[in-house]
Design a protein around this motif. Structure first.
Motif, PDB file in Angstrom:
ATOM      1  N   ALA A  81       0.827  -1.202   0.000  1.00  0.00           N
ATOM      2  CA  ALA A  81       0.000   0.000   0.000  1.00  0.00           C
ATOM      3  C   ALA A  81       0.863   1.253   0.000  1.00  0.00           C
ATOM      4  O   ALA A  81       0.565   2.237  -0.708  1.00  0.00           O
ATOM      5  N   GLN A  82       1.941   1.243   0.752  1.00  0.00           N
ATOM      6  CA  GLN A  82       2.835   2.393   0.785  1.00  0.00           C
ATOM      7  C   GLN A  82       3.581   2.553  -0.541  1.00  0.00           C
ATOM      8  O   GLN A  82       3.817   3.673  -1.004  1.00  0.00           O
ATOM      9  N   GLN A  83       3.946   1.438  -1.142  1.00  0.00           N
ATOM     10  CA  GLN A  83       4.588   1.504  -2.451  1.00  0.00           C
ATOM     11  C   GLN A  83       3.649   2.128  -3.482  1.00  0.00           C
ATOM     12  O   GLN A  83       4.072   2.937  -4.321  1.00  0.00           O
ATOM     13  N   GLN A  84       2.361   1.771  -3.401  1.00  0.00           N
ATOM     14  CA  GLN A  84       1.385   2.347  -4.315  1.00  0.00           C
ATOM     15  C   GLN A  84       1.235   3.849  -4.084  1.00  0.00           C
ATOM     16  O   GLN A  84       1.093   4.622  -5.033  1.00  0.00           O
ATOM     17  N   GLU A  85       1.271   4.271  -2.825  1.00  0.00           N
ATOM     18  CA  GLU A  85       1.212   5.704  -2.525  1.00  0.00           C
ATOM     19  C   GLU A  85       2.379   6.444  -3.168  1.00  0.00           C
ATOM     20  O   GLU A  85       2.229   7.553  -3.685  1.00  0.00           O
ATOM     21  N   ALA A  86       3.555   5.824  -3.162  1.00  0.00           N
ATOM     22  CA  ALA A  86       4.733   6.445  -3.783  1.00  0.00           C
ATOM     23  C   ALA A  86       4.582   6.480  -5.303  1.00  0.00           C
ATOM     24  O   ALA A  86       4.881   7.501  -5.949  1.00  0.00           O
ATOM     25  N   ARG A  87       4.112   5.393  -5.886  1.00  0.00           N
ATOM     26  CA  ARG A  87       3.943   5.348  -7.344  1.00  0.00           C
ATOM     27  C   ARG A  87       2.967   6.411  -7.832  1.00  0.00           C
ATOM     28  O   ARG A  87       3.140   6.986  -8.913  1.00  0.00           O
ATOM     29  N   GLU A  88       1.940   6.669  -7.028  1.00  0.00           N
ATOM     30  CA  GLU A  88       0.904   7.615  -7.436  1.00  0.00           C
ATOM     31  C   GLU A  88       1.180   9.042  -6.973  1.00  0.00           C
ATOM     32  O   GLU A  88       0.329   9.917  -7.128  1.00  0.00           O
ATOM     33  N   GLY A  89       2.354   9.269  -6.397  1.00  0.00           N
ATOM     34  CA  GLY A  89       2.776  10.627  -6.076  1.00  0.00           C
ATOM     35  C   GLY A  89       2.225  11.197  -4.802  1.00  0.00           C
ATOM     36  O   GLY A  89       2.318  12.419  -4.566  1.00  0.00           O
ATOM     37  N   ARG A  90       1.686  10.350  -3.942  1.00  0.00           N
ATOM     38  CA  ARG A  90       1.156  10.854  -2.672  1.00  0.00           C
ATOM     39  C   ARG A  90       2.153  10.691  -1.526  1.00  0.00           C
ATOM     40  O   ARG A  90       1.947  11.261  -0.445  1.00  0.00           O
ATOM     41  N   LYS A  91       3.193   9.919  -1.746  1.00  0.00           N
ATOM     42  CA  LYS A  91       4.280   9.767  -0.761  1.00  0.00           C
ATOM     43  C   LYS A  91       5.565  10.101  -1.498  1.00  0.00           C
ATOM     44  O   LYS A  91       5.994   9.349  -2.388  1.00  0.00           O
ATOM     45  N   THR A  92       6.147  11.232  -1.174  1.00  0.00           N
ATOM     46  CA  THR A  92       7.280  11.746  -1.947  1.00  0.00           C
ATOM     47  C   THR A  92       8.396  12.233  -1.016  1.00  0.00           C
ATOM     48  O   THR A  92       8.155  12.514   0.162  1.00  0.00           O
ATOM     49  N   PRO A  93       9.618  12.350  -1.547  1.00  0.00           N
ATOM     50  CA  PRO A  93      10.705  12.911  -0.738  1.00  0.00           C
ATOM     51  C   PRO A  93      10.434  14.375  -0.406  1.00  0.00           C
ATOM     52  O   PRO A  93       9.742  15.083  -1.146  1.00  0.00           O
ATOM     53  N   TYR A  94      10.976  14.825   0.703  1.00  0.00           N
ATOM     54  CA  TYR A  94      10.912  16.250   1.032  1.00  0.00           C
ATOM     55  C   TYR A  94      11.762  17.039   0.041  1.00  0.00           C
ATOM     56  O   TYR A  94      12.734  16.519  -0.525  1.00  0.00           O
ATOM     57  N   ASP A  95      11.397  18.313  -0.142  1.00  0.00           N
ATOM     58  CA  ASP A  95      12.042  19.100  -1.194  1.00  0.00           C
ATOM     59  C   ASP A  95      13.465  19.524  -0.860  1.00  0.00           C
ATOM     60  O   ASP A  95      14.151  20.111  -1.698  1.00  0.00           O
ATOM     61  N   ASP A  96      13.929  19.222   0.355  1.00  0.00           N
ATOM     62  CA  ASP A  96      15.305  19.582   0.709  1.00  0.00           C
ATOM     63  C   ASP A  96      16.243  18.373   0.689  1.00  0.00           C
ATOM     64  O   ASP A  96      17.371  18.454   1.158  1.00  0.00           O
ATOM     65  N   LEU A  97      15.783  17.254   0.110  1.00  0.00           N
ATOM     66  CA  LEU A  97      16.640  16.068   0.067  1.00  0.00           C
ATOM     67  C   LEU A  97      17.937  16.335  -0.679  1.00  0.00           C
ATOM     68  O   LEU A  97      18.994  15.813  -0.314  1.00  0.00           O
ATOM     69  N   ASP A  98      17.874  17.198  -1.711  1.00  0.00           N
ATOM     70  CA  ASP A  98      19.090  17.477  -2.484  1.00  0.00           C
ATOM     71  C   ASP A  98      20.134  18.249  -1.683  1.00  0.00           C
ATOM     72  O   ASP A  98      21.289  18.369  -2.111  1.00  0.00           O
ATOM     73  N   GLU A  99      19.758  18.748  -0.503  1.00  0.00           N
ATOM     74  CA  GLU A  99      20.731  19.422   0.359  1.00  0.00           C
ATOM     75  C   GLU A  99      21.798  18.446   0.868  1.00  0.00           C
ATOM     76  O   GLU A  99      22.849  18.869   1.359  1.00  0.00           O
ATOM     77  N   LEU A 100      21.523  17.159   0.755  1.00  0.00           N
ATOM     78  CA  LEU A 100      22.483  16.161   1.238  1.00  0.00           C
ATOM     79  C   LEU A 100      23.562  15.841   0.206  1.00  0.00           C
ATOM     80  O   LEU A 100      24.518  15.130   0.515  1.00  0.00           O
ATOM     81  N   GLU A 101      23.409  16.349  -1.009  1.00  0.00           N
ATOM     82  CA  GLU A 101      24.353  16.010  -2.079  1.00  0.00           C
ATOM     83  C   GLU A 101      25.785  16.369  -1.712  1.00  0.00           C
ATOM     84  O   GLU A 101      26.720  15.625  -2.016  1.00  0.00           O
TER      85      GLU A 101
END
Length: 218
Positions: A81-101
């Motif tokens: 169910a959680q995987q489906q939420e991610a596939r459908e765009g309802r469970k996504t990374p936070y917008d500051d994830l790229d700060e870890l680069e």
């Protein structure tokens, strides 16, 4: 204080949390897959969040279910169910994830979510290739005893990453306690769902965004 390793909780820190109703509906579906058509709503809720080996055993006794088999089914259905939420765009990374680069440390993930869920999210989203270790729970009742604040999975990640001085970043009090139990520092991130949360623990640091880690680490 300098750190050579930073380990992160996943849900609520790197990716958004799954809505409770999604988890509850999936848990109800798991009961149905095990032959229980109309489980008590209270039992569904008990098996959705905060289940323990004891509560799993008690609930399974009510419906004459094998606890180990039920829990494997429950974890599988909830993970999908959680995987489906991610596939459908309802469970996504936070917008500051790229700060870890450009964070010049070894990095890992330790979640109390299922290993299957962690593996899927790491493979599904961009930006997770930088994490050298990613641990979740095995689909067993015993794994419930290894969840944070138990430091079991944190210690496994630290070993994989050959950590010297490590920091654990989380959004729950259990994350702070798990870090303490592992003998490392902690950072409590005040995501929107924790903005006004009153802590009963004392993290080493409190941060608002992942970008704050640059100043702490460097």
């Amino acid at each position: 204080m300098t750190y050579d390793t930073v380990v992160f909780d996943n849900d609520g820190v790197l990716v958004g949390r799954t809505r409770f109703d999604v988890l509850r509906d999936a848990t109800r579906n798991a009961f149905e897959e095990c032959g229980v058509e109309e489980p008590d709503p209270d039992d569904v809720e008990r098996m959705t969040i905060g289940a323990t080996p004891g509560s799993v055993g008690t609930v399974c006794q009510t419906y004459d279910l094998d606890p180990g088999s039920f829990w494997r089914t429950r974890d599988d259905v909830v993970s999908k169910a959680q995987q489906q939420e991610a596939r459908e765009g309802r469970k996504t990374p936070y917008d500051d994830l790229d700060e870890l680069e450009n964070l010049n440390v070894e990095m890992g993930i330790v979640s109390s979510n299922q290993q299957a869920t962690v593996d899927f999210l790491v493979n599904h989203f961009d930006g997770f290739e930088r994490f050298g270790a990613a641990y979740g729970r095995e689909p067993t009742i015993h794994s419930l005893q290894l969840r944070k604040p138990n430091p079991h999975y944190i210690e496994q990640a630290l070993g994989d990453l050959d950590a010297g001085n490590a920091l654990f970043v989380g959004d729950n009090e259990s994350d702070v306690r798990a870090a303490e139990n592992a003998g490392i520092d902690s950072a409590f991130i005040r995501r929107p769902h924790r903005r006004d949360w009153e802590l009963n623990v004392w993290p080493t640091w409190e941060i608002e965004r992942l970008s704050d880690l640059h100043e702490i680490v460097e």
